[in-house]
Design a protein around this motif. Sequence first.
Motif: not given
Length: 205
Positions: A32-37, A94-97, A102-109
């Motif tokens: 609940x800290x933010x949006x993960x995807x 962001x409020x939504x992905x 979503x793919x970029x966030x997961x790959x870059x994290x």
Amino acid sequence: MNALKSFPIIYKINLEDSSVRAPINLPADVYTKGVYGVSFIEASYAYNEATQELALSYPADPRVEFYHLPTGRSRRVLAVPTSFGKGEVKPSKAEKLNGMESFSLFTRSNSYSKIYYDPYRKVYYRFAEKAVDKVRFSEKKFWKHKILMLFDEEFKLIQEIEFVNTFVFPAMCFVGEKGLYVGVVEENGNENTIKFHLFTLQEAK
């Protein structure tokens, strides 16, 4: 984001009266800290028959959750590779992905993957996935290097191995009497052929 507070991971079914409930949800203090995807939602679990505990690994959580089936009690322990620091995974602001975001966030994290329990040696294996840097991402090299961590039953880190030139598939692993069999494809090997590398406790010493 609020929906993740009650996102069910494991359902408990009463076979006598057919009642169903979800005793385990995603960790609210993380999700609940933010949006993960969507890529950060899939959980992995391993069962320790001796202690009657499920060990749960969540992609965005540096901790492993232990859920005791008879009592419903849970506890969490930190299980991160040394290169991850505190191991926290930052969500998007962001409020939504959309799908690409979503793919970029997961790959870059950095993230966490499958967990296995080895009843023969009484140890746990947990995979972590290393973030793809900006250069590799721009070159469309999206494969995240995998890190295999080995813990004793008290979850003290015994060893960790980073696979750099090998494509490791955490979902294609299994525990046998000799150790953990890890599904891999060598960097210059046939991508249609998966080999299983036997990881033994002796290798970690």
